[in-house]
Scaffold this active site. Structure first.
Site, PDB file in Angstrom:
ATOM      1  N   ASN A 203      -5.697   3.445   7.865  1.00 24.16           N
ATOM      2  CA  ASN A 203      -5.635   3.977   6.508  1.00 24.16           C
ATOM      3  C   ASN A 203      -5.486   5.488   6.456  1.00 24.16           C
ATOM      4  O   ASN A 203      -5.302   6.049   5.379  1.00 24.16           O
ATOM      5  CB  ASN A 203      -6.895   3.578   5.732  1.00 24.16           C
ATOM      6  CG  ASN A 203      -7.010   2.078   5.575  1.00 24.16           C
ATOM      7  OD1 ASN A 203      -6.216   1.461   4.868  1.00 24.16           O
ATOM      8  ND2 ASN A 203      -7.973   1.477   6.256  1.00 24.16           N
TER       9      ASN A 203
ATOM     10  N   GLY B 112       0.812  -1.221   0.000  1.00 22.82           N
ATOM     11  CA  GLY B 112       0.000   0.000   0.000  1.00 22.82           C
ATOM     12  C   GLY B 112       0.841   1.265   0.000  1.00 22.82           C
ATOM     13  O   GLY B 112       1.873   1.353   0.660  1.00 22.82           O
TER      14      GLY B 112
ATOM     15  N   ARG C 194      41.268  30.069  33.494  1.00 24.99           N
ATOM     16  CA  ARG C 194      40.556  31.337  33.344  1.00 24.99           C
ATOM     17  C   ARG C 194      41.536  32.489  33.558  1.00 24.99           C
ATOM     18  O   ARG C 194      42.561  32.330  34.228  1.00 24.99           O
ATOM     19  CB  ARG C 194      39.407  31.424  34.345  1.00 24.99           C
ATOM     20  CG  ARG C 194      39.835  31.373  35.798  1.00 24.99           C
ATOM     21  CD  ARG C 194      38.653  31.161  36.711  1.00 24.99           C
ATOM     22  NE  ARG C 194      39.069  31.193  38.130  1.00 24.99           N
ATOM     23  CZ  ARG C 194      38.373  30.671  39.110  1.00 24.99           C
ATOM     24  NH1 ARG C 194      37.244  30.057  38.856  1.00 24.99           N
ATOM     25  NH2 ARG C 194      38.782  30.763  40.357  1.00 24.99           N
TER      26      ARG C 194
ATOM     27  N   TYR D 214      32.607  18.639  19.256  1.00 24.37           N
ATOM     28  CA  TYR D 214      32.494  18.689  17.791  1.00 24.37           C
ATOM     29  C   TYR D 214      33.244  19.903  17.266  1.00 24.37           C
ATOM     30  O   TYR D 214      33.014  21.037  17.713  1.00 24.37           O
ATOM     31  CB  TYR D 214      31.017  18.760  17.415  1.00 24.37           C
ATOM     32  CG  TYR D 214      30.718  18.731  15.934  1.00 24.37           C
ATOM     33  CD1 TYR D 214      31.282  17.759  15.109  1.00 24.37           C
ATOM     34  CD2 TYR D 214      29.849  19.662  15.371  1.00 24.37           C
ATOM     35  CE1 TYR D 214      30.996  17.724  13.752  1.00 24.37           C
ATOM     36  CE2 TYR D 214      29.546  19.625  14.019  1.00 24.37           C
ATOM     37  CZ  TYR D 214      30.122  18.662  13.208  1.00 24.37           C
ATOM     38  OH  TYR D 214      29.836  18.632  11.867  1.00 24.37           O
TER      39      TYR D 214
ATOM     40  N   ARG E  82      -4.152   7.902   1.400  1.00 25.31           N
ATOM     41  CA  ARG E  82      -5.038   8.652   2.291  1.00 25.31           C
ATOM     42  C   ARG E  82      -4.282   9.340   3.414  1.00 25.31           C
ATOM     43  O   ARG E  82      -4.795  10.281   4.030  1.00 25.31           O
ATOM     44  CB  ARG E  82      -6.116   7.718   2.858  1.00 25.31           C
ATOM     45  CG  ARG E  82      -7.177   7.313   1.845  1.00 25.31           C
ATOM     46  CD  ARG E  82      -8.130   6.298   2.423  1.00 25.31           C
ATOM     47  NE  ARG E  82      -8.770   6.766   3.648  1.00 25.31           N
ATOM     48  CZ  ARG E  82      -9.517   5.993   4.434  1.00 25.31           C
ATOM     49  NH1 ARG E  82      -9.695   4.715   4.111  1.00 25.31           N
ATOM     50  NH2 ARG E  82     -10.059   6.473   5.523  1.00 25.31           N
TER      51      ARG E  82
END
Length: 448
Positions: free
Chosen positions: A228, A18, A424, A371, A22
């Protein structure tokens, strides 16, 4: 696999060609998801527990469906000429036992119901067994006309008389018969209808015409409902979530507000897990006994060990393992990270591609910079490490056991065991400069 009759192999033909028109989706209907799993995967999971062989009928250019069906064989229905025509595409796989035809858009049929279907087929003199239900709203379902437990015919709603429409026993479309007989009936189905299609339900007429006893096996609407449309998909999701919540509670899990908790089909929760309101479990989550998942948390692809506490407002992403008695607090996101036993990340933190040892403490506002725009890098933190608030750990970097990272530090180099790291600038105080600066701003404002 637990086939009801070891002497008669059973084959399930799963119709998954299918398009889902719909649903207005570019994705095949079989790939629409329920509880985080494609509909076809639900059906394969239950059918594989009952049938000796499975074969999946797909449409052309449905490589994703074929991949999902593996390792089971697939056949292609090149022309969509109806459900009986689709079933015939798998004829070469019928074998010499029993054959059942199932639908990918009927994904919630339990293995218990499929076992009852085969058992009914093996009853004396029963040549065809089918599944039926009594939905709360029968609507436009085909009606099963039966007498003394035997099916006489199936009447489509459009063709039914008022008396037949009043019947509440409805056809679910699933059929099971001897392979040789089923094959003959499928070949005899005609397409003399408005759509010019070959309908599987016409097999019932063939069986009755041959004088074969047809038996209807009733099951709950929540198992047999067809899907459906997006609305029906949402209704099926609600029914499946209710089933999953009930199963969790029956297995010893406490759900404080069950209706607000959402599971995936593969969610595994041990007894004595506590889940507070408004929690979402994505695919691949395991939570061990004694753990608490607090409100508004989202978990996927992770493992939470005994007595750990997650949330509220925590997000655990794929590849994460939370150790025994560890703590992940509010507004903490953890991805591809191991948090050791008794370790804590209590609030406002991102931990990505990180290994954290036992009983370490990660302060509020800590960020692992994993990353660089091209590659992911790992941060390794040993046991009993204290990371102060607002620390930035630029991977790849390692912090040794018992080390301490001062609040506000940017760490770009490894920190040895037992060391204290300051990353820091040195603070410098300018006497009176604060007051003079404010006075200058005030004068500028007053002078326009």
């Amino acid at each position: 696999m637990t086939s009801p009759s070891a002497s008669r192999p059973a084959t399930a033909v799963l119709l998954a060609a299918g398009l889902g028109t719909r649903m207005k989706s570019s994705r095949p209907k079989a790939m629409q998801r329920l509880a985080g799993r494609p509909m076809l995967a639900h059906l394969i999971a239950s059918a594989s527990e009952v049938f000796d062989r499975l074969v999946v009928v797909i449409g052309p250019e449905m490589g994703d469906v074929a991949e999902l069906a593996a390792p089971y064989p697939v056949v292609i229905q090149h022309e969509r000429l109806g459900t009986a025509h689709a079933a015939l595409q798998a004829e070469a796989y019928f074998g010499d036992g029993d054959v059942a035809v199932l639908y990918a858009d009927n994904p919630l049929i339990s293995s218990e119901t499929l076992t009852r279907l085969l058992e009914a087929r093996h009853a004396p003199e029963v040549g065809l067994a089918l599944l039926a239900m009594r939905p709360a709203e029968p609507g436009r379902y085909g009606r099963v006309i039966a007498q003394d437990g035997l099916v006489e015919r199936i009447v489509e709603w459009a063709d039914a008389t008022p008396e037949e429409r009043a019947v509440d026993l409805c056809n679910a479309g699933v059929l099971c018969a001897d392979a040789a007989t089923f094959r003959r009936w499928l070949h005899s189905v005609k397409n003399d209808n408005a759509k010019g299609e070959f309908y599987l339900t016409d097999v019932v007429d063939c069986a009755v015409a041959d004088g074969v006893r047809v038996h209807a096996v009733e099951a709950a609407e929540d198992e047999l409902r067809g899907i459906n449309s997006r609305m029906e998909l949402a209704e099926a999701e609600a029914a499946l979530q209710a089933r999953l919540r009930q199963k969790a509670m029956e297995n010893g899990v406490t759900l404080v507000a069950p209706e607000t908790v959402f599971f995936c089909a593969d969610t595994t929760l041990a007894p004595d897990v506590l889940v507070e309101p408004h929690v979402v479990f994505g695919p691949g989550v395991t939570v061990e006994s004694g753990a608490e998942i607090r409100s508004f948390s989202h978990l996927e692809g992770c493992t939470v060990l005994e007595d750990a506490i997650i949330g509220p407002y925590a997000r655990l992403r794929a590849g994460t393992s939370i150790g025994t008695g560890a703590r992940v607090g509010n507004f903490v996101e953890v991805k591809n990270t191991t948090l050791g036993d008794g370790a804590k990340a209590n609030h406002l933190t991102y931990l990505g591609d990180t290994s954290i040892g036992a009983r370490s403490n990660i302060g509020a506002g800590t960020i692992t910079c994993n990353y660089d725009g091209f590659f992911k890098h790992k941060t390794t933190i040993g046991d009993r490490v204290f990371v102060g608030s607002n620390a930035i750990l630029v991977a790849p970097v390692s912090i040794g056991t018992n080390a301490l990272v001062a609040a506000g530090s940017v760490i770009t180099k490894d920190v040895p065991e037992d060391a204290m790291a300051f990353g820091r600038p040195r603070q410098e105080n300018k006497p009176e400069l604060g007051r003079r600066f404010k006075e200058t701003l005030k004068a500028r404002k007053e002078n326009g």
